[in-house]
Scaffold this motif. Structure first.
Motif, PDB file in Angstrom:
ATOM      1  N   ALA A  26       0.934  -1.066   0.052  1.00 50.07           N
ATOM      2  CA  ALA A  26      -0.101  -0.135  -0.068  1.00 50.07           C
ATOM      3  C   ALA A  26       0.811   1.336  -0.056  1.00 50.07           C
ATOM      4  CB  ALA A  26      -1.125   0.054   1.226  1.00 50.07           C
ATOM      5  N   THR A  27       1.899   1.087   0.731  1.00 50.20           N
ATOM      6  CA  THR A  27       2.909   2.568   0.819  1.00 50.20           C
ATOM      7  C   THR A  27       3.694   2.534  -0.508  1.00 50.20           C
ATOM      8  OG1 THR A  27       4.332   1.287   2.051  1.00 50.20           O
ATOM      9  CG2 THR A  27       2.750   2.853   3.258  1.00 50.20           C
ATOM     10  N   ALA A  28       3.954   1.674  -1.349  1.00 49.12           N
ATOM     11  CA  ALA A  28       4.503   1.578  -2.621  1.00 49.12           C
ATOM     12  C   ALA A  28       6.101   2.129  -2.608  1.00 49.12           C
ATOM     13  CB  ALA A  28       3.523   1.961  -3.814  1.00 49.12           C
ATOM     14  N   GLY A  29       6.774   1.850  -1.617  1.00 49.78           N
ATOM     15  CA  GLY A  29       8.171   2.518  -1.763  1.00 49.78           C
ATOM     16  C   GLY A  29       8.317   3.523  -0.918  1.00 49.78           C
ATOM     17  N   ARG A  30       7.258   4.392  -0.404  1.00 53.65           N
ATOM     18  CA  ARG A  30       7.428   5.464   0.244  1.00 53.65           C
ATOM     19  C   ARG A  30       8.239   5.380   1.436  1.00 53.65           C
ATOM     20  NH1 ARG A  30       3.355   9.555  -0.801  1.00 53.65           N
ATOM     21  NH2 ARG A  30       4.284  10.650   1.012  1.00 53.65           N
ATOM     22  N   LEU A  31       7.828   4.252   2.150  1.00 58.87           N
ATOM     23  CA  LEU A  31       8.918   3.983   3.445  1.00 58.87           C
ATOM     24  C   LEU A  31      10.169   3.663   3.312  1.00 58.87           C
ATOM     25  CD1 LEU A  31       8.644   3.604   6.597  1.00 58.87           C
ATOM     26  CD2 LEU A  31       8.094   1.210   6.283  1.00 58.87           C
ATOM     27  N   THR A  32      10.421   3.067   2.012  1.00 56.84           N
ATOM     28  CA  THR A  32      12.003   2.734   1.747  1.00 56.84           C
ATOM     29  C   THR A  32      12.507   4.305   1.498  1.00 56.84           C
ATOM     30  OG1 THR A  32      11.332   0.588   1.001  1.00 56.84           O
ATOM     31  CG2 THR A  32      13.671   1.737   0.311  1.00 56.84           C
ATOM     32  N   ALA A  33      11.898   5.167   0.691  1.00 56.23           N
ATOM     33  CA  ALA A  33      12.387   6.532   0.413  1.00 56.23           C
ATOM     34  C   ALA A  33      12.582   7.396   1.456  1.00 56.23           C
ATOM     35  CB  ALA A  33      11.395   7.056  -0.457  1.00 56.23           C
ATOM     36  N   ARG A 139      -5.771   9.199   0.695  1.00 55.73           N
ATOM     37  CA  ARG A 139      -4.605   8.211   0.586  1.00 55.73           C
ATOM     38  C   ARG A 139      -3.357   8.800   0.963  1.00 55.73           C
ATOM     39  NH1 ARG A 139      -4.280   6.026  -5.419  1.00 55.73           N
ATOM     40  NH2 ARG A 139      -6.011   5.767  -4.987  1.00 55.73           N
ATOM     41  N   GLU A 140      -3.069   9.955   0.710  1.00 53.86           N
ATOM     42  CA  GLU A 140      -1.839  10.618   1.252  1.00 53.86           C
ATOM     43  C   GLU A 140      -1.546  10.723   2.715  1.00 53.86           C
ATOM     44  OE1 GLU A 140       1.957  12.586   0.476  1.00 53.86           O
ATOM     45  OE2 GLU A 140       0.668  11.678  -1.182  1.00 53.86           O
ATOM     46  N   GLU A 141      -2.463  10.972   3.271  1.00 51.82           N
ATOM     47  CA  GLU A 141      -2.797  10.995   5.017  1.00 51.82           C
ATOM     48  C   GLU A 141      -2.687   9.500   5.543  1.00 51.82           C
ATOM     49  OE1 GLU A 141      -5.626  14.374   6.383  1.00 51.82           O
ATOM     50  OE2 GLU A 141      -6.498  13.336   4.708  1.00 51.82           O
ATOM     51  N   ILE A 142      -3.267   8.535   4.710  1.00 51.18           N
ATOM     52  CA  ILE A 142      -3.163   7.224   5.429  1.00 51.18           C
ATOM     53  C   ILE A 142      -1.855   6.659   5.176  1.00 51.18           C
ATOM     54  CG2 ILE A 142      -3.888   4.853   4.815  1.00 51.18           C
ATOM     55  CD1 ILE A 142      -6.528   6.215   3.945  1.00 51.18           C
ATOM     56  N   VAL A 143      -0.960   7.047   4.173  1.00 53.80           N
ATOM     57  CA  VAL A 143       0.153   6.541   3.942  1.00 53.80           C
ATOM     58  C   VAL A 143       1.194   7.323   4.794  1.00 53.80           C
ATOM     59  CG1 VAL A 143       2.074   6.541   2.249  1.00 53.80           C
ATOM     60  CG2 VAL A 143      -0.209   5.756   1.366  1.00 53.80           C
ATOM     61  N   GLU A 144       1.104   8.545   4.959  1.00 55.45           N
ATOM     62  CA  GLU A 144       1.854   9.250   5.894  1.00 55.45           C
ATOM     63  C   GLU A 144       1.924   8.648   7.376  1.00 55.45           C
ATOM     64  OE1 GLU A 144       1.087  13.323   5.294  1.00 55.45           O
ATOM     65  OE2 GLU A 144       2.020  13.468   3.471  1.00 55.45           O
ATOM     66  N   HIS A 145       0.508   8.582   7.810  1.00 59.42           N
ATOM     67  CA  HIS A 145       0.221   7.951   9.251  1.00 59.42           C
ATOM     68  C   HIS A 145       0.962   6.476   9.409  1.00 59.42           C
ATOM     69  CE1 HIS A 145      -2.028  11.266  10.577  1.00 59.42           C
ATOM     70  NE2 HIS A 145      -3.092  10.963   9.696  1.00 59.42           N
ATOM     71  N   ILE A 147       3.373   5.349   7.839  1.00 57.40           N
ATOM     72  CA  ILE A 147       5.076   5.448   7.620  1.00 57.40           C
ATOM     73  C   ILE A 147       5.379   5.785   9.093  1.00 57.40           C
ATOM     74  CG2 ILE A 147       6.889   6.693   6.700  1.00 57.40           C
ATOM     75  CD1 ILE A 147       5.475   6.646   3.956  1.00 57.40           C
ATOM     76  N   GLU A 148       4.819   6.645   9.581  1.00 58.42           N
ATOM     77  CA  GLU A 148       5.055   7.395  10.864  1.00 58.42           C
ATOM     78  C   GLU A 148       4.751   6.180  12.263  1.00 58.42           C
ATOM     79  OE1 GLU A 148       6.606  10.513  13.303  1.00 58.42           O
ATOM     80  OE2 GLU A 148       6.442  10.213  11.197  1.00 58.42           O
ATOM     81  N   LYS A 149       3.683   5.622  11.907  1.00 57.69           N
ATOM     82  CA  LYS A 149       3.463   4.556  12.865  1.00 57.69           C
ATOM     83  C   LYS A 149       4.559   3.271  12.715  1.00 57.69           C
ATOM     84  CE  LYS A 149       1.361   2.081  15.885  1.00 57.69           C
ATOM     85  NZ  LYS A 149       1.282   2.682  17.434  1.00 57.69           N
TER      86      LYS A 149
END
Length: 162
Positions: A26-33, A139-145, A147-149
């Motif tokens: 679901a985060t499609a690489g954003r956490l790695t980035a 979607r953006e907020e869900i991904v950001e939350h 990643i932070e969690k």
């Protein structure tokens, strides 16, 4: 802008001489980035795989097709399986898998609405943390939350190693 918790986690990983890799649906690489932006990331970040499509989970991360059929691609069972399978593709000390529903069109139900996210960290094939979460928002907020969690969960685990 990299959050303070991510910077702390990066420092802790370096201090403990541990490496991490990510399998992200679901985060499609954003956490790695996000982790790649931390100073000295090369000392702890092994890499990541964006496994958005179920066939990537099956073919690259060796997730059993029946597991996906039985529990859906967005489930804790599949999230743990992608984390465990990740170590074969990208050997590391810690593997983190993320799946979930950031928008309509997946396996959402009344019991598992959009905003439901799954995070699982593994080490040596065993879960070191796993969380089913729900975040409201776009979607953006869900991904950001999410990643932070994930940063918080990893920090808590690393602190427990003292």
């Amino acid at each position: 802008m990299t959050s303070e918790i991510m910077k702390e986690v990066g420092s802790m990983l370096i201090e403990k001489h541990l490496t991490v890799a990510f399998a992200e649906s679901a985060t499609a690489g954003r956490l790695t980035a996000e982790f790649s932006m931390i100073d000295n990331a090369g000392k702890f970040l092994k890499g990541g795989i964006a496994c958005y499509d179920a066939c990537i989970k099956e073919d690259l991360l060796h997730v059993d097709h029946q597991l996906i059929e039985d529990f859906t691609p967005e489930s804790m069972e599949v999230t743990k399986a992608i984390a465990v399978g990740l170590n074969k593709a990208i050997p590391s000390d810690i593997q983190i898998g993320i799946t979930g529903l950031t928008c309509a069109g997946g396996s959402e139900t009344a019991e598992k609405p959009v905003g439901t996210m799954f995070i699982c960290g593994t080490r040596n094939g065993d879960a070191i943390f796993s969380e089913r979460l729900h975040f409201d928002g776009e979607r953006e907020e869900i991904v950001e939350h999410t990643i932070e969690k994930c940063g918080e969960l990893l920090k808590d685990y690393l602190q427990s190693l003292n």
